[in-house]
Design an enzyme around this catalytic site. Structure first.
Site, PDB file in Angstrom:
ATOM      1  N   ASP A 339       0.834  -1.193   0.000  1.00  0.00           N
ATOM      2  CA  ASP A 339       0.000   0.000   0.000  1.00  0.00           C
ATOM      3  C   ASP A 339       0.876   1.253   0.000  1.00  0.00           C
ATOM      4  O   ASP A 339       1.859   1.343   0.744  1.00  0.00           O
ATOM      5  CB  ASP A 339      -0.898  -0.025   1.245  1.00  0.00           C
ATOM      6  CG  ASP A 339      -1.762   1.199   1.377  1.00  0.00           C
ATOM      7  OD1 ASP A 339      -2.639   1.397   0.522  1.00  0.00           O
ATOM      8  OD2 ASP A 339      -1.556   1.973   2.337  1.00  0.00           O
ATOM      9  N   GLU A 376       1.831  -0.367  -4.991  1.00  0.00           N
ATOM     10  CA  GLU A 376       0.881   0.678  -5.324  1.00  0.00           C
ATOM     11  C   GLU A 376       1.727   1.932  -5.523  1.00  0.00           C
ATOM     12  O   GLU A 376       2.247   2.478  -4.547  1.00  0.00           O
ATOM     13  CB  GLU A 376      -0.147   0.878  -4.212  1.00  0.00           C
ATOM     14  CG  GLU A 376      -1.186   1.928  -4.576  1.00  0.00           C
ATOM     15  CD  GLU A 376      -2.171   2.193  -3.444  1.00  0.00           C
ATOM     16  OE1 GLU A 376      -3.371   2.371  -3.729  1.00  0.00           O
ATOM     17  OE2 GLU A 376      -1.753   2.234  -2.270  1.00  0.00           O
TER      18      GLU A 376
END
Length: 693
Positions: A339, A376
């Site tokens: 993330d 990401e």
């Protein structure tokens, strides 16, 4: 208590007792707190007797797995200098392998006196232990038998992003819905293997916080992007409070040939800003664990969550690396999706650096280089958007792919050149540094945003249920409702929506790169237009299996099988319309409807709405040997087109395999030089070998 050892960090059972070791550079004393079996009574406070460097440690003989514990850290409380020690606050061990639950929100969880003048500069003396979960000593030994990592080649991977609870909660045949065991139950394994999935990517499954502002609104942190335990499985997904349940899940997935990838959040923690609770890292050593602003009272907030982990600190980096190796070596997972991974590449107060210590540490690690790593590639900090900038072996979520495919099938003018780039692996972003075409993780949707059903059903987001006056979530979704906002009984609109979904799903599975499907998209799951369902732990997010669209599910299954049957669609090397080493022939042709080669003026024509692409085997395709194979695909978002098919070589013929306007079409040979491709459709032809006499 005796001296014990400084390594490994955490609570380690050795058969006779437990060694405790915890990092704090700036504490003056660290106290181990032991609790009764029910966790209600604090039965002992023992100062860790030894300090090696910045690791405090001690050994308690006679303790067994299941022992409940926590820490209290003593030191200066000077927030303006970055120190927030408060021994009145029970702290979670950053290396705890299991947590007994979640904090119960109370002002005593704060290190400061809430509501008083001075704010976070004040000092709260209340004991937070009554409101805190406990850490549990665990022996993570598990009988793995002959379990092996499937180690699927990247080019053969098809990722399925799923939520542990959301995928199983409404399944009629799952006995333990909402848990790791339920996710790996027979009905789920049968469904995923039949669909053709090779890897499940689980939304955050490490222990996370249920944010106070959500609880007070009667909502829940559903997605899980507020980690408070990087080694502990999320308690709510454990049916019997045993970490072996996670291991059993992994073993069952492996037995079905499916890899398990974890969405992990090492860019921040659930403790939030200076006004957040003191649960673990803040109380153990705030100045070491977090990146602080020039005014050390405040946090750098490149993540938008209130804090940012200080990956520049060697012990924080060690914690992240230890955590990753733990999930691979002890829990047997097969990879990670990071993330806001741009945050992990920030160096000091500067910007992103693909040579940052985190990337260097991962790239030299003999364990982590054997698993799949997905970034990401953005955060909200300056220069945070870094699509294509990550070093190998990282793959990356490709939001440009998502937006281009949505815009093309919505009919936006001038999108054909971008579509061509996305179909062939987004070489502009990824074809450098020896990176393969599989570096691009192609997605139409993800947990964050509209579902595929909502992409074709809503022009606007509908997030009122989140309690933020609809201000949250993306404003530009490149969606189109095809005439009516939301559900409709209009048969023509319903048919147009399903057809557009077929076009998008077909495009995804015909593209070079690594495809990712959001769980539920294949069966028509809708979130009623909510494009930020992070707090919707209910029927909004839970997949309704009883409402599945069997026809679209079958089409998705067919497209996955087609991709697998034609590995020319998932090659490792980029296609570049140039000669290949195998036989000196070109591997990629862009054509107009009349069969002519695309010229620069054609690419620049904003009205162009039909793209024809011919793919031929490339030099890294041992599947074919020296026998040339080819696929011809037509992507038509305009009116019906007469398409000239490429000339078939001797002993070959073109057969029509895929038609999104008629998904029930049988495979048929092409007679003549042209075919009629319907409006708003994808058509795919395969070069077949003539049957021998």
């Amino acid at each position: 208590m005796t001296a014990g050892r400084a390594a490994p960090l955490g609570a380690t059972f050795d058969g006779d007792g437990v060694n405790f070791a915890v990092f704090s550079e700036n504490a003056s004393r660290v106290t181990l707190c032991l609790f009764s079996k029910d966790g209600e009574t604090e039965v002992a406070r023992l100062d860790l007797p030894e300090r090696d460097g910045d690791v405090w440690h001690g050994y308690v003989s006679g303790l067994r797995p299941g022992t409940l514990y926590g820490y209290r850290a003593h030191g200066p409380y000077r927030p303006d200098e970055g120190h927030r020690f408060n021994p009145n606050k029970l702290l979670l061990d950053p290396y705890a392998k299991r947590l007994t639950g979640h904090p119960v929100w109370h002002d005593a969880l704060m290190g400061y006196r809430v509501g008083e003048r001075g704010g976070d500069l004040t000092f709260d003396t209340r004991d937070s232990a009554p409101f805190m979960p406990r850490c549990a000593v665990e022996d993570p030994t598990f009988s793995w038998g002959d379990d092996l990592h499937p180690r699927r080649p990247h080019k053969d991977s098809l990722i399925y992003e799923a939520h542990v609870k959301g995928l199983t909660m409404r399944h009629p045949d799952v006995a333990e819905p909402g848990t790791f065991l339920g996710l790996s139950s027979d009905p789920m394994l049968e469904y995923l293997t039949d669909l053709g999935i090779t890897a499940v990517e689980l939304l955050p499954s490490q222990a996370f916080l249920n944010d106070r502002f959500l609880v007070e609104k009667g909502l829940t942190n559903y997605w899980g992007y507020q980690t408070i335990g990087f080694f502990a499985p999320e308690p709510r997904y454990l049916d019997r409070a045993q970490i072996a349940e996670f291991q059993q899940m992994v073993a069952r997935f492996h037995s079905a040939g499916i890899e398990v990838l974890m969405d992990v959040v090492y860019n921040h923690t659930g403790e939030g800003s200076e006004l957040g609770p003191t649960l673990s890292f803040r109380g153990l050593d705030n100045k070491s664990y977090y990146r602080l602003s020039q005014d050390a009272r405040y946090y750098v907030n490149d993540t938008g969550t209130g804090n940012t982990l200080n990956v520049d600190h060697p012990m924080v980096l060690r914690m992240i690396m230890d955590s990753l190796r733990y999930w691979v070596e002890v829990m047997h997972v097969d990879g990670f999706r990071f993330d806001l991974c741009s945050t992990l590449g920030r160096v000091g107060s500067g910007g992103f650096d693909r040579g940052a210590s985190f990337f260097d540490a991962v790239r030299q690690d003999p364990v982590l280089t054997q698993v799949k790593l997905i970034a990401e590639p953005w955060d909200i900090g300056p220069g945070g958007y870094q699509l294509g900038a990550f070093p190998p072996p990282f793959m990356e979520w490709n939001d440009k792919y998502r937006d281009t495919l949505r815009r093309f099938w919505r009919g936006d003018p001038g999108t054909v050149p971008a579509l061509a780039d996305r179909l062939t692996g987004s070489a502009v972003q990824f074809d450098h540094s020896g990176r393969p075409a599989t570096s691009s993780v192609n997605l139409l949707t993800a947990h964050d945003g509209f579902t595929l059903e909502d992409v074709v059903s809503y022009n606007e987001k509908h997030n009122d249920a989140n309690g933020e006056q609809g201000k949250d979530g993306h404003g530009e979704n490149f969606s189109h409702n095809l005439g009516v906002e939301g559900p409709t009984r209009d048969k023509a609109i319903q048919a147009a929506r399903v057809r557009r979904k077929r076009n998008m799903m077909a495009s995804l599975l015909l593209s070079q790169g690594t495809p990712m499907i959001l769980a539920g998209d294949e069966m028509g799951h809708s979130q009623s237009g909510n494009n930020n369902a992070y707090c919707q732990d209910n029927e909004v997010s839970w997949i309704d299996w009883s409402a599945a669209d069997p026809e679209f599910l079958e089409f998705t299954r067919t497209m996955i099988a087609f991709r697998k049957a034609n590995p020319i669609l998932s090659q490792k090397l980029f296609l570049h319309a140039r000669e290949r080493a195998l036989d000196g022939k070109e591997d990629l042709f862009w054509r107009k409807a009349d069969g002519a080669t695309m010229r620069q003026s054609d690419w620049e024509d904003p009205s162009l709405a039909c793209l024809c692409c011919e793919l031929r085997t490339a030099s890294d395709s041992p599947d074919y040997g020296t026998s040339e194979m080819a696929v011809f695909a037509v992507f038509n978002t305009g009116p019906e087109q007469i398409i000239t098919v490429p000339e078939a070589s001797a002993g070959r013929y073109w057969a029509w395999h895929i038609d999104t306007a008629d998904p029930d079409r049988d495979v048929t040979p092409i007679e003549g030089a042209t075919v009629i491709v319907p409006d708003d459709a994808v058509a795919v032809f395969v070069l077949e070998r003539q049957a021998s006499a």
